[in-house]
Design an enzyme around this catalytic site. Structure first.
Site, PDB file in Angstrom:
ATOM      1  N   LYS A 275     -14.587   7.201   8.392  1.00  0.00           N
ATOM      2  CA  LYS A 275     -15.175   5.931   8.812  1.00  0.00           C
ATOM      3  C   LYS A 275     -16.371   6.174   9.727  1.00  0.00           C
ATOM      4  O   LYS A 275     -16.439   7.218  10.371  1.00  0.00           O
ATOM      5  CB  LYS A 275     -14.141   5.121   9.617  1.00  0.00           C
ATOM      6  CG  LYS A 275     -13.009   4.530   8.806  1.00  0.00           C
ATOM      7  CD  LYS A 275     -12.046   3.762   9.712  1.00  0.00           C
ATOM      8  CE  LYS A 275     -10.878   3.173   8.939  1.00  0.00           C
ATOM      9  NZ  LYS A 275     -11.267   2.124   7.972  1.00  0.00           N
ATOM     10  N   ARG A 349      -2.190   1.452   1.407  1.00  0.00           N
ATOM     11  CA  ARG A 349      -1.481   1.113   0.155  1.00  0.00           C
ATOM     12  C   ARG A 349      -0.677   2.297  -0.359  1.00  0.00           C
ATOM     13  O   ARG A 349       0.336   2.126  -1.018  1.00  0.00           O
ATOM     14  CB  ARG A 349      -2.505   0.595  -0.870  1.00  0.00           C
ATOM     15  CG  ARG A 349      -3.536   1.608  -1.261  1.00  0.00           C
ATOM     16  CD  ARG A 349      -4.778   0.973  -1.900  1.00  0.00           C
ATOM     17  NE  ARG A 349      -5.645   0.330  -0.910  1.00  0.00           N
ATOM     18  CZ  ARG A 349      -6.750  -0.340  -1.207  1.00  0.00           C
ATOM     19  NH1 ARG A 349      -7.132  -0.471  -2.470  1.00  0.00           N
ATOM     20  NH2 ARG A 349      -7.475  -0.887  -0.253  1.00  0.00           N
TER      21      ARG A 349
END
Ligand code: BES
Ligand code: MN
Ligand code: ZN
Length: 497
Positions: A275, A349
Site C-alpha cells: 500500500k 477475502r
C-alpha cells in the site's frame, strides 16, 4: 483507560448530587419529580428559559448555575422532544449528549430524573440512556503518559426513576453489551506491535472466564485442515496466524447454532502489492471484524443469552517478506477450490474463505454473518456511517437491515450478481482474488459467497464504519465497536429461545 462513571438506579434522589438533570418535552413540560425540584427554585426558571434558546426539542440542553433556593449547584435541563417520541435510539443518543455536557461541567456526580411529563418512562429506555452515556464516556488513552488534566471526572451517575428496580435489571444486560462494545473498541484502538495474532487469540481466551469455550488453532492445525488460503496471507509475518473458535452454549444442545465470523488482519501493509505510505497506520484496524465478533461473544455470554452462538476469527498479519505469498501464486483453499493471487492486498477475502468454509462445514449453523473491513470501495459508496450488507438470503438481510435501524448501526443492501461473479473467474485457477476496481465491494462479496456453500449468509463490509469514523453522540474514540450492538440485538430479537 480513563475511568468510566459508575451508574446506579434509585427511586428518589438519594445522593446529595451537586448536579441535577431534568427532562423537559417540546411543550416545556416536565414530570412530577422535576416539578418538585423546580418548585424549590426561588423565582422559578421561567426567566432562564425565556432568555435562552432552549426549546425542549430532543437534545436541546440548558445549564442553570447556582439556582437559588436549591442545594444543587447546577441544573441541567434536557429537551426530550415530543412526549412519546423518545424511543430506544433517541434515549441512547440522549445518554451520550448528557454525558458530553456533564463532562464539560467537571462535576464528580449527577442525578438524572428519568421521567417525562406523562410520568414514567419505560425501564428499557432508562437502560438505553445509560448505555449511551457509558459508551460516550469511553476514552482510549492507554499510551498517553501525561493524562489529560482532569482533576474531577464524572464518577457517579444516579438515574432516578419510579421503576428503578426493573431498570436496574435491564441495565445489567445492557452493561454486558457495553462491555462487549468496549472490548471491541479496545482491540481496534490497540497498536499492532502490541496485538499480533497470538496476542489477539489470548484476548479472546479471556472469555473463558464468562463460560465461553475457546479453541485456538495453530499454523500446524490449519495446515492439517488444508487452510491454504488463510495461511498464505500470514506467510510474510514473523507472527504466525491463528484461528480462534469461540462457543457460547446458552440454549439446549439440540438448538442449531448461529455463527459470526470476523476478519482479523492485525496489520495490513498490502504485502508484496504494498500500500502507499499515507494512512497505512490505519491498517492496524483491519481486525475490526474479528474485534466485533469477540465483543459480541462477550456481550452474549455476559448477559447469558439463550442462544447457541459460534464466533470464528481468522487472525493474520499481511507483510512483505522473502516468505510472503506473491501475485501469480495459486492457493488451494480448505474447500478444495483454487485461487490465483493477482493482488496480495486483497487478503481479507482469503482469510474469510477458509474461516467461512470451516464454520459451515463443522457447525452447520442456522446462518453465518461475517464482518470485515474488506474494501476501500465500500467507503467510496457508503461513506463512514453506513456499512455494506451483502447476502444470499432475503430474510436474513431484512432482519439485519431492520435491526441496524433500531441500534443506529445502519446497513445498506448492496448487490451480488452473476456479472460480479464472472469478474473473479481466472484463466489459471477456479477464481482470482480480485476483480479489479470496478464494483470492488461487490466482487469481494461475490468471492466470499463461493465459500459459504448453501448456508444462509450475510457479509457486512465495515471498512468505513469500524474505525476513524466521525465523532458521534455515543463514540469519541477511533474504533467504534460497530456491529456488537447490532448483532446482539439481532440475536435478542430473533434467535433466543
Ligand atoms: N483492508 C483493506 C480495505 C480497507 C481499506 C479497509 C480502507 C479500511 C480502510 C483491504 O484488505 C484491501 O486492501 N482491499 C483492497 C482490495 C483491492 C486490492 C482489490 C482495496 O479496497 O483497495
Ligand atoms: Mn488489503
Ligand atoms: Zn485488509
Amino acid at each position: 483507560m480513563a475511568p468510566l462513571p459508575s451508574i446506579s438506579f434509585s427511586k428518589s434522589v438519594s445522593s446529595d448530587a451537586s448536579t441535577l438533570v431534568l427532562f423537559l418535552d417540546s411543550a416545556n413540560a416536565c414530570g412530577p419529580a422535576a416539578t418538585g425540584v423546580l418548585a424549590g427554585v426561588s423565582g422559578g426558571i421561567g426567566r432562564a428559559l425565556a432568555t435562552s434558546s432552549f426549546t425542549g426539542k430532543a437534545g436541546s440542553l440548558l445549564e442553570i448555575l447556582a439556582p437559588s433556593g436549591l442545594t444543587a449547584s447546577r441544573l441541567l435541563l434536557v429537551g426530550i422532544g415530543e412526549a412519546g417520541e423518545l424511543d430506544a435510539k433517541a434515549a441512547l443518543k440522549l445518554g451520550g449528549q448528557v454525558y458530553g455536557k456533564l463532562k464539560d461541567f467537571k462535576v464528580a456526580s449527577a442525578s438524572i430524573l428519568f421521567e417525562a411529563a406523562t410520568g414514567e418512562l419505560a425501564p428499557e429506555l432508562a437502560a438505553e440512556f445509560a448505555l449511551g452515556l457509558r459508551l460516550r464516556a469511553y476514552d482510549w488513552d492507554k499510551y498517553k503518559t501525561k493524562k489529560k488534566d482532569e482533576t474531577i471526572t464524572l464518577a457517579d451517575v444516579e438515574i432516578v426513576a419510579t421503576n428503578a428496580g426493573k431498570a436496574k435489571k435491564v441495565w445489567a444486560e445492557a452493561l454486558a453489551v457495553a462491555e462487549g462494545v468496549e472490548l471491541a473498541r479496545n482491540l481496534v484502538n490497540e497498536s499492532p506491535n502490541h496485538l499480533g495474532p497470538q496476542d489477539f487469540a489470548s484476548e479472546a481466551g479471556k472469555l473463558e472466564k464468562l463460560g465461553v469455550d475457546v479453541e485456538v488453532l495453530s499454523e500446524k492445525d490449519m495446515k492439517k485442515l488444508g487452510m491454504g488460503s488463510l495461511l498464505a496471507v500470514g506467510q510474510g509475518s514473523a507472527r504466525p496466524p491463528r484461528l480462534v473458535i469461540m462457543r457460547w452454549n446458552g440454549a439446549k444442545d439440540s438448538v442449531q447454532p448461529v455463527a459470526f465470523i470476523g476478519k482479523g488482519v492485525v496489520f495490513d501493509s498490502g504485502g508484496i502489492s504494498i500500500k502507499p505510505a499515507a494512512n497505512m497506520e490505519d491498517m492496524k484496524g483491519d481486525m475490526a471484524g474479528a474485534a466485533a465478533v469477540v465483543g459480541l461473544m462477550k456481550a452474549l455470554a455476559g448477559r447469558k443469552a439463550k442462544v447457541n452462538a459460534i464466533g470464528v476469527i481468522g487472525l493474520v498479519e499481511n507483510l512483505p517478506d522473502g516468505n510472503s505469498y506473491r501475485p501469480g501464486d495459486i492457493l488451494t483453499s480448505m474447500s478444495g477450490q483454487t485461487i490465483e493471487i493477482v493482488n496480495t492486498d486483497a487478503e481479507g477475502r482469503l482469510v474469510l474463505a477458509d474461516a467461512l468454509w470451516y464454520t459451515q462445514d463443522r457447525f452447520k449453523p442456522q446462518f453465518m454473518v461475517n464482518l470485515a473491513t474488506l474494501t476501500g470501495a465500500i467507503t467510496v459508496a457508503l461513506g463512514n456511517q453506513i456499512a455494506g450488507l451483502f447476502s444470499n438470503d432475503d430474510a436474513l438481510a431484512g432482519k439485519l437491515a431492520e435491526t441496524g435501524d433500531v441500534t443506529g448501526e445502519r446497513l445498506w443492501r448492496m448487490p451480488l450478481s452473476a456479472e460480479f461473479d464472472k469478474a473473479i473467474d481466472s484463466r489459471f485457477a477456479d477464481m482470482k482474488n480480485s476483480g479489479g476496481r470496478l464494483g470492488g465491494a461487490s466482487t469481494a462479496a461475490q468471492f466470499l459467497k463461493r465459500f459459504v456453500n448453501d448456508t444462509p449468509w450475510a457479509h457486512l463490509d465495515i471498512a468505513g464504519t469500524a474505525m476513524g469514523s466521525v465523532d458521534t453522540d455515543i463514540n469519541r474514540s477511533w474504533g467504534s465497536g460497530f456491529g456488537v450492538r447490532l448483532l446482539d440485538r439481532l440475536v435478542r430479537d430473533h434467535y433466543e429461545s
